[in-house]
Design a protein around this motif. Structure first.
Motif, mmCIF file in Angstrom:
data_model
loop_
_atom_site.group_PDB
_atom_site.id
_atom_site.type_symbol
_atom_site.label_atom_id
_atom_site.label_comp_id
_atom_site.label_asym_id
_atom_site.label_seq_id
_atom_site.Cartn_x
_atom_site.Cartn_y
_atom_site.Cartn_z
ATOM 1 N N ASN A 257 -10.553 13.833 15.325
ATOM 2 C CA ASN A 257 -11.967 14.104 15.025
ATOM 3 C C ASN A 257 -12.142 14.913 13.739
ATOM 4 O OD1 ASN A 257 -14.625 13.554 15.810
ATOM 5 N ND2 ASN A 257 -14.887 15.604 16.655
ATOM 6 N N ASP A 258 -11.205 14.743 12.789
ATOM 7 C CA ASP A 258 -11.244 15.469 11.515
ATOM 8 C C ASP A 258 -11.252 14.437 10.388
ATOM 9 O OD1 ASP A 258 -11.127 17.371 9.530
ATOM 10 O OD2 ASP A 258 -8.945 17.585 9.649
ATOM 11 N N TYR A 259 -12.429 14.081 9.945
ATOM 12 C CA TYR A 259 -12.568 13.017 8.952
ATOM 13 C C TYR A 259 -12.788 13.602 7.557
ATOM 14 C CZ TYR A 259 -13.673 10.536 13.275
ATOM 15 O OH TYR A 259 -13.652 10.036 14.558
ATOM 16 N N PRO A 260 -12.083 13.089 6.559
ATOM 17 C CA PRO A 260 -12.315 13.541 5.182
ATOM 18 C C PRO A 260 -13.733 13.209 4.720
ATOM 19 C CG PRO A 260 -10.288 12.261 5.350
ATOM 20 C CD PRO A 260 -11.030 12.066 6.626
ATOM 21 N N LEU A 261 -14.244 14.029 3.807
ATOM 22 C CA LEU A 261 -15.564 13.799 3.230
ATOM 23 C C LEU A 261 -15.499 13.460 1.751
ATOM 24 C CD1 LEU A 261 -17.553 16.778 4.820
ATOM 25 C CD2 LEU A 261 -17.541 14.404 5.579
ATOM 26 N N THR A 262 -14.408 13.869 1.083
ATOM 27 C CA THR A 262 -14.280 13.667 -0.358
ATOM 28 C C THR A 262 -12.987 12.917 -0.672
ATOM 29 O OG1 THR A 262 -13.059 15.723 -0.749
ATOM 30 C CG2 THR A 262 -15.466 15.866 -0.728
ATOM 31 N N ILE A 263 -12.865 12.451 -1.909
ATOM 32 C CA ILE A 263 -11.653 11.751 -2.350
ATOM 33 C C ILE A 263 -10.430 12.647 -2.222
ATOM 34 C CG2 ILE A 263 -10.492 10.702 -4.325
ATOM 35 C CD1 ILE A 263 -12.655 8.936 -3.178
ATOM 36 N N ASP A 264 -10.564 13.918 -2.632
ATOM 37 C CA ASP A 264 -9.426 14.838 -2.551
ATOM 38 C C ASP A 264 -8.976 15.033 -1.105
ATOM 39 O OD1 ASP A 264 -9.297 15.167 -5.265
ATOM 40 O OD2 ASP A 264 -10.490 17.012 -5.290
ATOM 41 N N GLU A 265 -9.938 15.173 -0.194
ATOM 42 C CA GLU A 265 -9.589 15.317 1.218
ATOM 43 C C GLU A 265 -8.943 14.038 1.750
ATOM 44 O OE1 GLU A 265 -13.090 16.387 3.369
ATOM 45 O OE2 GLU A 265 -13.275 18.356 2.424
ATOM 46 N N ALA A 266 -9.406 12.885 1.251
ATOM 47 C CA ALA A 266 -8.838 11.600 1.680
ATOM 48 C C ALA A 266 -7.380 11.475 1.256
ATOM 49 C CB ALA A 266 -9.658 10.454 1.102
ATOM 50 N N LYS A 267 -7.060 11.925 0.056
ATOM 51 C CA LYS A 267 -5.669 11.883 -0.420
ATOM 52 C C LYS A 267 -4.769 12.691 0.518
ATOM 53 C CE LYS A 267 -6.778 11.464 -5.352
ATOM 54 N NZ LYS A 267 -6.809 12.187 -6.653
ATOM 55 N N GLU A 268 -5.233 13.895 0.862
ATOM 56 C CA GLU A 268 -4.441 14.755 1.760
ATOM 57 C C GLU A 268 -4.252 14.094 3.126
ATOM 58 O OE1 GLU A 268 -6.005 18.689 2.062
ATOM 59 O OE2 GLU A 268 -6.089 19.006 -0.109
ATOM 60 N N LYS A 269 -5.304 13.479 3.619
ATOM 61 C CA LYS A 269 -5.247 12.851 4.935
ATOM 62 C C LYS A 269 -4.309 11.653 4.934
ATOM 63 C CE LYS A 269 -6.892 13.222 9.142
ATOM 64 N NZ LYS A 269 -6.765 14.454 9.925
ATOM 65 N N PHE A 270 -4.346 10.856 3.864
ATOM 66 C CA PHE A 270 -3.443 9.712 3.753
ATOM 67 C C PHE A 270 -1.988 10.166 3.753
ATOM 68 C CE2 PHE A 270 -6.757 6.677 2.013
ATOM 69 C CZ PHE A 270 -6.568 5.742 2.999
ATOM 70 N N LEU A 271 -1.709 11.219 2.997
ATOM 71 C CA LEU A 271 -0.334 11.743 2.956
ATOM 72 C C LEU A 271 0.106 12.240 4.327
ATOM 73 C CD1 LEU A 271 -0.438 13.692 -0.441
ATOM 74 C CD2 LEU A 271 0.864 11.599 0.059
ATOM 75 N N GLU A 272 -0.812 12.896 5.019
ATOM 76 C CA GLU A 272 -0.519 13.382 6.375
ATOM 77 C C GLU A 272 -0.209 12.214 7.315
ATOM 78 O OE1 GLU A 272 -3.215 15.164 9.960
ATOM 79 O OE2 GLU A 272 -3.559 16.036 7.955
ATOM 80 N N LEU A 273 -1.006 11.136 7.233
ATOM 81 C CA LEU A 273 -0.799 9.969 8.090
ATOM 82 C C LEU A 273 0.516 9.262 7.761
ATOM 83 C CD1 LEU A 273 -4.422 8.498 8.110
ATOM 84 C CD2 LEU A 273 -3.253 9.641 10.006
ATOM 85 N N LEU A 274 0.834 9.194 6.438
ATOM 86 C CA LEU A 274 2.082 8.548 6.026
ATOM 87 C C LEU A 274 3.291 9.323 6.549
ATOM 88 C CD1 LEU A 274 1.180 7.555 2.339
ATOM 89 C CD2 LEU A 274 1.688 5.978 4.221
ATOM 90 N N ASN A 275 3.204 10.646 6.461
ATOM 91 C CA ASN A 275 4.320 11.477 6.924
ATOM 92 C C ASN A 275 4.556 11.332 8.442
ATOM 93 O OD1 ASN A 275 4.921 12.478 4.397
ATOM 94 N ND2 ASN A 275 3.503 14.215 4.597
ATOM 95 N N LYS A 276 3.465 11.113 9.184
ATOM 96 C CA LYS A 276 3.584 10.945 10.637
ATOM 97 C C LYS A 276 4.186 9.604 11.006
ATOM 98 C CE LYS A 276 -0.111 14.000 12.213
ATOM 99 N NZ LYS A 276 -1.436 14.072 12.882
ATOM 100 N N ASN A 277 4.000 8.638 10.113
ATOM 101 C CA ASN A 277 4.484 7.290 10.416
ATOM 102 C C ASN A 277 5.747 6.959 9.609
ATOM 103 O OD1 ASN A 277 2.307 5.971 12.228
ATOM 104 N ND2 ASN A 277 1.149 7.066 10.668
#
Length: 277
Positions: A257-277
């Motif tokens: 339930n933690d969704y990015p709002l900006t491009i910078d936040e999206a980059k961080e979230k993508f990296l987090e998801l990649l690291n988990k997978n």
């Protein structure tokens, strides 16, 4: 710094544009007023330096109540400058230089100080060299910058902008957003009305939501965009970045339930998801 208490305003007996709006903006904040067209954003803004006088309610600036005699209005309009949605409603002088000088001249400042303010304000908005140009020969983005320069020449503490990105191309939007961030960092309190939700998380630390003349919510962008019922009521969408991650969650990615709002936040979230997978 700026407080509105229970403002009510009707254009006629059939249409009440504001139905008891109260809000507070602290010194140095950069806030957004969100709402669809017709929500009452422009009407509220026109109360913030006395262009409109409310049917009921009060406006306070630095703890002092706004009065509507000529002397008081001049004093408050030095503190609170409004940039209208359409710069053609604001720019009227034959040249850019004369338009920006109008406010300082009304303050009866010495000509040397007026010229200094004109030069500094035009430089601040990237319009040096346009002093002798006729405003009607400028692009929409350039007119918007001249309108902002005219307000800056008054040295305001608070700048209020009504739909500042309306009519601008993407480059104009980026340039204006950068300028507003810089002005805020220099100490000017900035209040912006918009229905462009993608821009809000990039600059606003606080968001107010207006619906049919009523303030229905306030909070951080994160708090506001996490409430679908508020957005539905205001007829607003989440930022497109947020929508992308909501769709990814439907595909099985756990967002907590933690969704990015900006491009910078999206980059961080993508990296987090990649690291988990």
């Amino acid at each position: 710094m700026l407080e509105v208490k229970n403002i009510k305003y009707s254009y006629n007996s059939d249409y009440q544009a504001l139905k008891g709006v109260s809000l507070k903006v602290e010194k140095g904040e950069m806030v957004a007023l969100l709402g669809k067209n017709g929500a009452g954003k422009s009407t509220l803004f026109l109360h913030l330096n006395g262009i409109y006088e409310p049917d009921e309610g009060k406006v306070f600036i630095d703890g002092e109540e706004l009065k509507y005699d000529k002397k008081s209005l001049l004093k408050f309009r030095q503190k609170v400058g409004i940039v209208f949605q359409n710069p053609d409603d604001q720019i009227f002088a034959p040249t850019v230089e004369e338009d920006v000088a109008f406010g300082p001249l009304n303050l009866k400042l010495p000509m040397e100080e007026v010229q200094k303010r004109v030069t500094e304000s035009l430089a601040r908005v990237g319009m040096s060299g346009f002093e002798k140009k006729a405003p009607h020969h400028l692009s929409g983005g350039q007119k918007k910058r001249v309108a902002i320069a005219g307000i800056l020449a008054m040295k305001p503490e608070i700048m209020v902008l009504d739909e500042p990105t309306a009519g601008l191309d993407p480059q104009g939007v980026r340039g204006l957003s950068k300028l507003l961030k810089e002005l805020n960092e220099e100490g000017i309190t900035i209040i912006i009305s918009t229905h462009e939700v993608d821009l809000v998380p990039n600059y606003a630390k606080k968001v107010f939501v207006l619906v049919d003349g009523l303030l229905i919510a306030e909070g951080t962008p994160k708090e506001i965009f996490a409430q679908p019922e508020i957005l539905d009521q205001a007829n607003l969408e989440v930022p497109i970045v947020t929508e992308l991650f909501q769709d990814l969650e439907k595909e099985g990615f756990d967002m907590h339930n933690d969704y990015p709002l900006t491009i910078d936040e999206a980059k961080e979230k993508f990296l987090e998801l990649l690291n988990k997978n």
